[in-house]
Design a protein around this motif. Structure first.
Motif, PDB file in Angstrom:
ATOM      1  N   PHE A  10      91.749  72.535-139.482  1.00 57.02           N
ATOM      2  CA  PHE A  10      92.215  71.842-138.281  1.00 57.02           C
ATOM      3  C   PHE A  10      93.189  72.713-137.497  1.00 57.02           C
ATOM      4  O   PHE A  10      93.086  72.820-136.263  1.00 57.02           O
ATOM      5  CB  PHE A  10      92.873  70.518-138.666  1.00 57.02           C
ATOM      6  N   VAL A  11      94.136  73.350-138.179  1.00 55.63           N
ATOM      7  CA  VAL A  11      95.087  74.234-137.506  1.00 55.63           C
ATOM      8  C   VAL A  11      94.345  75.380-136.824  1.00 55.63           C
ATOM      9  O   VAL A  11      94.663  75.751-135.682  1.00 55.63           O
ATOM     10  CB  VAL A  11      96.132  74.765-138.506  1.00 55.63           C
ATOM     11  N   ARG A  12      93.348  75.929-137.479  1.00 58.33           N
ATOM     12  CA  ARG A  12      92.585  77.031-136.869  1.00 58.33           C
ATOM     13  C   ARG A  12      91.853  76.564-135.616  1.00 58.33           C
ATOM     14  O   ARG A  12      91.818  77.276-134.601  1.00 58.33           O
ATOM     15  CB  ARG A  12      91.588  77.576-137.904  1.00 58.33           C
ATOM     16  N   ILE A  13      91.291  75.351-135.650  1.00 54.44           N
ATOM     17  CA  ILE A  13      90.590  74.820-134.474  1.00 54.44           C
ATOM     18  C   ILE A  13      91.555  74.669-133.305  1.00 54.44           C
ATOM     19  O   ILE A  13      91.259  75.062-132.166  1.00 54.44           O
ATOM     20  CB  ILE A  13      89.935  73.463-134.800  1.00 54.44           C
ATOM     21  N   VAL A  14      92.729  74.093-133.588  1.00 54.69           N
ATOM     22  CA  VAL A  14      93.716  73.869-132.527  1.00 54.69           C
ATOM     23  C   VAL A  14      94.191  75.191-131.939  1.00 54.69           C
ATOM     24  O   VAL A  14      94.229  75.367-130.716  1.00 54.69           O
ATOM     25  CB  VAL A  14      94.916  73.058-133.072  1.00 54.69           C
ATOM     26  N   GLU A  15      94.539  76.132-132.781  1.00 50.76           N
ATOM     27  CA  GLU A  15      95.118  77.382-132.303  1.00 50.76           C
ATOM     28  C   GLU A  15      94.074  78.308-131.691  1.00 50.76           C
ATOM     29  O   GLU A  15      94.410  79.118-130.822  1.00 50.76           O
ATOM     30  CB  GLU A  15      95.862  78.063-133.451  1.00 50.76           C
TER      31      GLU A  15
END
Length: 305
Positions: A10-15
Motif C-alpha cells: 500500500f505504501v508503495r502504491i501511494v508513493e
C-alpha cells in the motif's frame, strides 16, 4: 499475504502515484498489485484509494492508514537495524505537532541543527496551536507550552517560559503605567489570546488575590499577532517571554507588575502517548532538544529576573 506485506504494498502504491508504477518498482505485474490492494480494502472493510483512469487520490481512511503504515514500517526498520548493530546513521520520519509561534521562532533553528547532524531523518511538522489527539492523528512527538493535565501522555520538560504583562510606551503614555494590580481596573484594556483564561491572577497591594478581567479590544489565536498589536499600542498583553523578550530588549514593550502576577512559569514539554513505541530517532531528538534549550534559552531578557 501478511499484514506487513500488505502495508508495504500500500505504501508503495501511494508513493509511486499509481498501481502501474508500483508494480514496475516491485518487479511484478499490475494485476497482482491491484489484487493485493483489493484484498486489503476488503479485509479493512473500507476504501483506501479513489481510482480513476487518470489519477488516484487517498480517501480519509486511506490517508490515516498510510500515515500509520509509514510509521510502523519505519519503526520495524529501526528495530532491525538496532538488532543488527547498524546504528551509525539514523533515518526515517518523525511526525511533530508544534505550536505555531514557538515552533517558528525557537524550535525551527533547533530542528535545522538536528537535521544537519542526521540528514536522513525526515520531519513532518504540523504547526498548530490546538491540542491534538496524538494517537488519532499519528503524531510521534508534540511540543506543548502549557501546564500539562493530560495523564494519557508521557512528558519530558525541555525548558520553561515566563508570562509577562506588557504594553508599549505609547500605550502607557496614554493610559498611565499601573503600579499596583488595582490600577489595572481603571481605564486599561487587553489583547486576548484565545487559548487561555480571560482572567489574570494577581496579588493586590494588601496581599489579596485579584482576578482581573479587563475588556478585550482584540481576540486572536496567535500570540505573535497580539504581540505586534501591543507594540502598536492597542492594549496590554499577557505574553510568554519567548514571544515578547526581543521587543522588551528593544524598548518596544515594557513589562509591568512583574512581582504581582501569579503563576508566571510555564513549562515547555516534549510529549508522546504512553502507548506509542518511542523510536531511537525520537528519543535522540528529545535528548537533543533538552540539551539545546538548557544551553541557550535565547528568549531570556537580561533585565528580567
Amino acid at each position: 499475504m501478511s499484514q506487513l506485506e500488505e502495508m508495504q504494498t500500500f505504501v508503495r502504491i501511494v508513493e509511486a502515484g499509481s498501481i502501474t508504477r508500483a508494480a514496475e518498482q516491485m518487479n511484478t505485474v499490475k494485476s497482482a498489485v491491484s489484487k493485493r490492494l483489493t484484498d486489503l480494502e476488503k479485509r479493512l472493510s473500507t476504501s483506501l484509494l479513489k481510482r480513476t483512469t487518470r489519477k488516484q487520490t487517498l480517501t480519509g481512511a486511506g490517508r490515516d492508514y498510510y500515515q500509520h503504515c509509514v510509521r510502523i514500517l519505519d519503526d520495524i526498520y529501526e528495530v532491525e537495524t538496532a538488532l543488527s548493530d547498524e546504528q551509525s546513521a539514523l533515518s526515517g520520519r518523525i511526525r511533530l505537532a508544534v505550536p505555531i509561534t514557538f515552533g517558528l521562532m525557537h524550535l525551527s533553528p533547533a530542528l535545522r541543527t538536528f537535521n544537519q547532524q542526521h540528514p536522513d531523518i525526515r520531519f513532518d511538522i504540523d504547526f498548530n496551536d490546538r491540542q491534538q489527539d496524538l494517537v488519532a492523528e499519528g503524531v510521534d512527538l508534540a511540543i506543548r507550552v502549557s501546564n500539562l493535565t493530560d495523564s494519557s501522555l508521557i512528558a519530558r520538560k525541555l525548558t520553561s517560559t515566563r508570562l509577562l504583562i506588557c504594553g508599549s510606551p505609547g500605550y502607557f503614555a496614554e493610559h498611565g503605567t499601573p503600579q499596583t494590580a488595582e490600577d489595572l481596573l481603571y481605564g486599561h484594556v487587553k489583547l486576548q489570546y484565545t487559548h487561555v483564561s480571560s482572567s489574570w491572577q494577581l496579588t493586590g497591594h494588601n496581599g489579596d488575590t485579584l482576578s482581573v478581567n479587563l475588556p478585550a479590544v482584540l481576540t486572536a489565536n496567535n500570540g505573535q499577532f497580539l504581540h505586534d498589536a501591543a507594540i502598536e499600542g492597542k492594549g496590554l498583553i499577557l505574553s510568554p517571554d519567548f514571544i515578547c523578550s526581543d521587543a522588551i530588549s528593544k524598548g518596544l514593550l515594557m513589562p509591568i507588575l512583574e512581582q504581582s502576577l501569579i503563576h508566571t512559569d510555564i513549562g515547555v514539554y516534549a510529549v508522546y502517548p504512553q502507548t506509542r513505541f518511542l523510536s531511537r530517532r525520537v528519543r535522540l531528538l528529545i535528548d537533543f532538544l533538552k540539551a539545546y534549550f538548557e544551553e541557550r534559552p535565547d528568549w531570556r531578557c537580561p533585565d528580567i529576573k
